[in-house]
Design a protein around this motif. Structure first.
Motif, short mmCIF file in Angstrom:
data_model
loop_
_atom_site.label_atom_id
_atom_site.label_comp_id
_atom_site.label_asym_id
_atom_site.label_seq_id
_atom_site.Cartn_x
_atom_site.Cartn_y
_atom_site.Cartn_z
N ALA A 30 -10.08 1.76 3.89
CA ALA A 30 -10.99 0.74 4.42
C ALA A 30 -12.39 1.31 4.61
O ALA A 30 -13.14 0.86 5.47
CB ALA A 30 -10.47 0.18 5.75
N SER A 74 -13.86 -9.72 -6.55
CA SER A 74 -14.10 -8.63 -5.60
C SER A 74 -13.00 -7.59 -5.64
O SER A 74 -13.25 -6.40 -5.73
CB SER A 74 -14.24 -9.18 -4.18
N ASN A 75 -11.76 -8.03 -5.56
CA ASN A 75 -10.61 -7.12 -5.52
C ASN A 75 -9.62 -7.48 -6.63
O ASN A 75 -9.47 -8.64 -6.98
CB ASN A 75 -9.91 -7.20 -4.16
N ASP A 82 -11.41 -6.05 3.14
CA ASP A 82 -10.52 -7.02 2.52
C ASP A 82 -9.43 -6.34 1.70
O ASP A 82 -8.26 -6.72 1.79
CB ASP A 82 -11.33 -7.98 1.64
N SER A 83 -9.80 -5.35 0.91
CA SER A 83 -8.79 -4.68 0.08
C SER A 83 -7.80 -3.90 0.93
O SER A 83 -6.61 -3.85 0.63
CB SER A 83 -9.46 -3.77 -0.95
N THR A 123 -11.50 0.44 -0.52
CA THR A 123 -12.69 0.98 0.15
C THR A 123 -13.37 -0.02 1.06
O THR A 123 -14.32 0.33 1.76
CB THR A 123 -13.70 1.46 -0.90
N ASN A 124 -12.92 -1.29 1.06
CA ASN A 124 -13.52 -2.27 1.97
C ASN A 124 -12.44 -2.93 2.83
O ASN A 124 -11.25 -2.71 2.63
CB ASN A 124 -14.34 -3.31 1.19
N SER A 151 -14.78 -11.49 -1.69
CA SER A 151 -14.91 -11.00 -0.32
C SER A 151 -16.20 -10.18 -0.25
O SER A 151 -16.71 -9.73 -1.28
CB SER A 151 -13.70 -10.15 0.09
N ASP A 181 -19.01 -7.67 -0.44
CA ASP A 181 -19.20 -6.35 -1.04
C ASP A 181 -20.54 -6.34 -1.77
O ASP A 181 -20.98 -7.39 -2.27
CB ASP A 181 -18.05 -6.03 -2.01
N HIS A 182 -21.17 -5.21 -1.85
CA HIS A 182 -22.44 -5.06 -2.58
C HIS A 182 -23.50 -6.06 -2.14
O HIS A 182 -24.34 -6.49 -2.94
CB HIS A 182 -22.21 -5.20 -4.09
N GLU A 234 -17.73 4.38 6.93
CA GLU A 234 -17.52 2.98 7.28
C GLU A 234 -18.62 2.10 6.71
O GLU A 234 -19.80 2.45 6.75
CB GLU A 234 -17.46 2.84 8.81
N LYS A 235 -18.23 0.94 6.18
CA LYS A 235 -19.19 0.00 5.62
C LYS A 235 -19.69 -0.96 6.70
O LYS A 235 -19.14 -1.03 7.80
CB LYS A 235 -18.57 -0.77 4.46
#
Length: 468
Positions: A441, A128-129, A355-356, A352-353, A197, A199-200, A375-376
């Motif tokens: 984030a 993920s990251n 966790d990162s 961009t998320n 983590s 994502d997608h 925001e995601k």
């Protein structure tokens, strides 16, 4: 270029004519196939026509009647939330669907390899990251050690656009879940799993589907060596499935959170020190605290994974250590862009998320944090345990007020709206020892067309504020 093999005189449909799609069409033609290209956008079709490729509307009835294979670009949905109309038609017609990664693995080896003393190897990196940093770091370490190396995939060049490898060469591929999920051939020599983590999740119908897409690289790829981050339960599960017992050194476990024990092969970082253990004994140690291009625990995990790959390829620890100190980092990923009056400026626009961004926030002691954007799903609650080092948040984006509210009352925040205002305010209030950190984030698309553009704007505003 890597010509596609095994499809001579076959008609192959190519869907999506961006970087990977056009490269696939060229490689198919170079191998003797007949590519028939389509893109939903007129600009993509025009690019293909300019290169002399034949167009075919793959969404019309009967488009797949004489097609042997469909090659699709990674950004086009092939299963969830719903398949693209052309892919659905291929599935209905029984036409196999693949991507450029699958074509690469089926086509890489050639008869010329028989004369090589050391056959080329392929290293793949997913997770993920940290995929990009880990991939670039592996390539850097190999180059620094004098090994011929090419970097491709989700970073650098398209996989089919690289040069045919030479004797003893290494190809390093960063692979996303979109790429690993669909590729019909996956045969890396060494495969790396960094972490997992959310994502997608829409593209994989949930967290389990997302992990399954990553897992294919190992379960179906059958690498000779697997380097697996075990700080999440999914990584621990994957490492367990790949090994036949505690002493199986085909699996190298990696952690940035704790000491790893046991008779196997492990690489971990604690308190800024990387340690390699084999058969229960320490065989090497490296102080990562002074490696400027890899700040923070998340980058120490990247360093451990890259170190493990280098060791698999026979590079000595002291050579790896020298290479680590020469790594400048990647743009927009914990990139130190300036220092003035004991204030450090860091561009982590790729965060961009949640966790990162959390990993970036844990890398520095006193932070003036520029955040916000599109925001995601899931909200910002996952960040709350990691805000203790934030002196103040400067929120940008069209929904900056809503984003600021999501940070909660425990952090001092100011709604700035624009990058220009956020940088100016952070610079005005910064104290010696502070880090002004862009780690949004959030996605960039409310104000920028990519995270790269957002990071470039941050750097430009910092330079302007400092008179550089």
């Amino acid at each position: 270029m890597i010509p596609v093999r095994g499809l001579e005189n076959h008609k192959v449909a190519v869907l999506g004519l961006g970087r990977s799609g056009l490269t696939a069409a060229r490689a198919l033609a170079a191998g003797g196939a007949h590519p028939l290209c389509w893109d939903d956008g007129a600009a993509g079709r025009e690019r293909a026509e300019r290169e002399g490729f034949e167009l075919r509307d793959l969404t019309r009835p009967g488009a797949f009647d004489d097609i042997d294979l469909l090659v699709t670009s990674p950004g086009i949905p092939h299963l969830y939330p719903v398949p693209h109309k052309a892919i659905a038609a291929a599935l209905e017609a029984g036409v196999a669907v693949d991507n450029d990664i699958g074509l690469f693995f089926r086509s890489l080896a050639s008869g010329d390899w028989d004369r090589f003393d050391t056959p080329p190897k392929v290293v793949t990196v997913t997770g993920s990251n940290g995929k990009s940093t880990t991939s670039a770091l592996i390539a850097h370490l190999l180059e620094d050690a004098g090994r011929p190396v090419q970097l491709a995939g989700n970073i650098g060049r398209g996989v089919l656009d690289i040069d045919p490898p030479e004797d003893g060469a290494v190809i390093v591929l960063e692979l996303s879940s979109y790429q690993t999920e669909l590729a019909r051939a996956l045969t890396p020599d060494i495969a790396v799993f960094t972490n997992l983590s959310p994502d997608h999740l829409d593209r994989h119908s949930g967290y389990g589907g997302y992990f399954a897409a990553k897992r294919r690289l190992f379960a179906e790829g059958g690498p000779d060596r697997a380097v697996v981050g075990v700080d999440e339960v999914e990584g621990a599960f994957l490492a367990n499935q790949l090994s036949v017992g505690p002493s199986d050194d085909r699996v190298i476990r990696v952690s940035s959170e704790r000491k790893l024990s046991g008779p196997g092969w492990s690489v971990f970082a604690r308190k800024g020190f990387l340690s390699e253990y084999r058969k229960g004994r320490q065989v090497a140690s490296i102080d990562l605290r002074q490696v400027r291009g890899l700040p923070g625990a998340h980058n120490h995990q990247n360093a451990c994974a890259a170190y493990a790959v280098a060791r698999c390829l026979g590079i000595a620890p002291r050579v790896v250590e020298q290479g680590l100190h020469g790594f400048a980092g990647l743009p927009h990923r914990s990139q130190i862009v300036a220092e003035r009056n004991d204030v450090r400026f860091v561009n982590d626009s790729k965060a961009t998320n949640i966790d990162s961004a959390a990993r970036a926030l844990q890398a520095f002691d006193r932070i003036r944090w520029i955040c916000g954007g599109l925001e995601k799903e899931g909200g910002l609650e996952g960040l709350h345990p990691h805000l203790g080092s934030v002196a103040k948040a400067y929120v940008i984006g069209r929904e900056a007020e809503h984003f600021a509210l999501g940070l909660g009352s425990g952090v001092d925040s100011e709604v700035c709206g624009t990058m220009e205002q956020a940088v100016a305010q952070a610079v005005a209030e910064a104290q010696p020892g502070d880090t002004i950190l862009l780690a949004p984030a959030a996605a960039s698309f409310d104000q920028y067309d990519s995270f790269e553009r957002r990071g470039e704007d941050f750097v430009a505003r910092v330079n302007a504020a400092l008179g550089i």
